[in-house]
Motif scaffolding. Structure first.
Motif, PDB file in Angstrom:
ATOM      1  N   GLY A   1       0.816  -1.208   0.000  1.00 18.49           N
ATOM      2  CA  GLY A   1       0.000   0.000   0.000  1.00 18.49           C
ATOM      3  C   GLY A   1       0.846   1.252   0.000  1.00 18.49           C
ATOM      4  N   SER A   2       2.157   1.075   0.085  1.00 18.55           N
ATOM      5  CA  SER A   2       3.080   2.208   0.045  1.00 18.55           C
ATOM      6  C   SER A   2       4.414   1.716  -0.494  1.00 18.55           C
ATOM      7  N   ASP A   3       5.196   2.644  -1.029  1.00 22.59           N
ATOM      8  CA  ASP A   3       6.555   2.286  -1.410  1.00 22.59           C
ATOM      9  C   ASP A   3       7.334   1.966  -0.137  1.00 22.59           C
ATOM     10  N   PRO A   4       8.225   0.990  -0.195  1.00 24.50           N
ATOM     11  CA  PRO A   4       9.053   0.701   0.981  1.00 24.50           C
ATOM     12  C   PRO A   4       9.953   1.889   1.312  1.00 24.50           C
ATOM     13  N   SER A   5      10.120   2.175   2.596  1.00 28.02           N
ATOM     14  CA  SER A   5      11.028   3.246   3.007  1.00 28.02           C
ATOM     15  C   SER A   5      12.091   2.648   3.921  1.00 28.02           C
TER      16      SER A   5
ATOM     17  N   VAL B   1      20.354   2.903  15.024  1.00 30.87           N
ATOM     18  CA  VAL B   1      21.514   3.564  15.621  1.00 30.87           C
ATOM     19  C   VAL B   1      22.805   2.775  15.399  1.00 30.87           C
ATOM     20  N   GLU B   2      22.702   1.477  15.145  1.00 28.05           N
ATOM     21  CA  GLU B   2      23.885   0.648  14.895  1.00 28.05           C
ATOM     22  C   GLU B   2      24.208   0.538  13.406  1.00 28.05           C
ATOM     23  N   GLY B   3      23.418   1.221  12.555  1.00 27.16           N
ATOM     24  CA  GLY B   3      23.668   1.217  11.120  1.00 27.16           C
ATOM     25  C   GLY B   3      22.993   0.086  10.363  1.00 27.16           C
ATOM     26  N   GLN B   4      22.171  -0.711  11.061  1.00 29.88           N
ATOM     27  CA  GLN B   4      21.478  -1.812  10.386  1.00 29.88           C
ATOM     28  C   GLN B   4      20.246  -1.261   9.652  1.00 29.88           C
ATOM     29  N   ALA B   5      20.034  -1.764   8.422  1.00 23.20           N
ATOM     30  CA  ALA B   5      18.907  -1.311   7.602  1.00 23.20           C
ATOM     31  C   ALA B   5      17.596  -1.874   8.138  1.00 23.20           C
ATOM     32  N   VAL B   6      16.569  -1.027   8.143  1.00 23.30           N
ATOM     33  CA  VAL B   6      15.204  -1.466   8.418  1.00 23.30           C
ATOM     34  C   VAL B   6      14.307  -0.816   7.370  1.00 23.30           C
ATOM     35  N   THR B   7      13.488  -1.626   6.726  1.00 24.49           N
ATOM     36  CA  THR B   7      12.561  -1.139   5.710  1.00 24.49           C
ATOM     37  C   THR B   7      11.141  -1.355   6.202  1.00 24.49           C
TER      38      THR B   7
ATOM     39  N   GLY C   1      17.947  -5.846   7.998  1.00 23.25           N
ATOM     40  CA  GLY C   1      19.192  -6.360   7.439  1.00 23.25           C
ATOM     41  C   GLY C   1      19.246  -6.327   5.919  1.00 23.25           C
ATOM     42  N   HIS C   2      19.937  -7.343   5.360  1.00 24.70           N
ATOM     43  CA  HIS C   2      20.099  -7.408   3.904  1.00 24.70           C
ATOM     44  C   HIS C   2      18.753  -7.561   3.201  1.00 24.70           C
ATOM     45  N   LEU C   3      17.837  -8.284   3.825  1.00 26.73           N
ATOM     46  CA  LEU C   3      16.507  -8.436   3.230  1.00 26.73           C
ATOM     47  C   LEU C   3      15.837  -7.072   3.097  1.00 26.73           C
ATOM     48  N   ALA C   4      16.022  -6.205   4.081  1.00 27.19           N
ATOM     49  CA  ALA C   4      15.460  -4.850   4.023  1.00 27.19           C
ATOM     50  C   ALA C   4      16.003  -4.082   2.822  1.00 27.19           C
TER      51      ALA C   4
END
Length: 146
Positions: free
Chosen positions: A13-17, A22-28, A59-62
């Motif tokens: 329903g929205s583009d992933p953002s 704070v530790e630099g890990q990606a979250v989408t 992580g990488h999946l994000a």
């Protein structure tokens, strides 16, 4: 700890953002809508009420989700589900269903998609072991380059 898991198939329903913690890990994050088909009382079916989920991918999946998916894409999400308190823009408190995804896969529909044309296979010149017209009867007939 025994956490409830869920598998959901629906549309973004929205583009992933994508953000970094704070530790630099990606979250989408993205919203996923799933609309069930329900009987209409006349022997047919109709769309039911759309259920909305807030999806978080880490992580990488994000990073892959952000790169590949767009609003409207059909996906299947598997993950841990929780109801969490949330506040609307006007400060009203409510509850939202949050899924922390362990797997996200794109669903390719089994019906024609309007406005799309069938793609011809790409040339495989950089793959000498691939031949579209090859009728190999055993694996001995194919030279594998590794």
């Amino acid at each position: 700890m025994n956490e409830p898991e869920i598998d959901i198939t629906g549309n973004l329903g929205s583009d992933p953002s994508e953000l970094k913690d704070v530790e630099g890990q990606a979250v989408t994050n993205f919203r996923l809508g799933a609309t069930p088909r329900v009987k209409d009382g006349r022997g047919g079916y109709k769309d039911g009420d759309t259920l909305w989920y807030d999806i978080a991918v880490w992580g990488h999946l994000a990073e892959n989700v952000t790169t590949v998916l767009l609003k409207g894409d059909r996906v299947r999400v598997s993950g841990i589900v929780r109801d969490v308190r949330a506040w609307s823009a006007n400060g009203k408190e409510g509850v939202t269903t949050r899924v922390t995804a362990r797997a996200v896969s794109q669903v390719i529909p089994n019906w024609p998609i309007p406005g799309t044309a069938r793609r011809e296979p790409e040339q495989q010149e950089d793959r000498p072991w691939y031949s579209p017209g090859q009728n190999a009867t055993t694996t001995d007939d194919i030279e594998i380059p590794f």
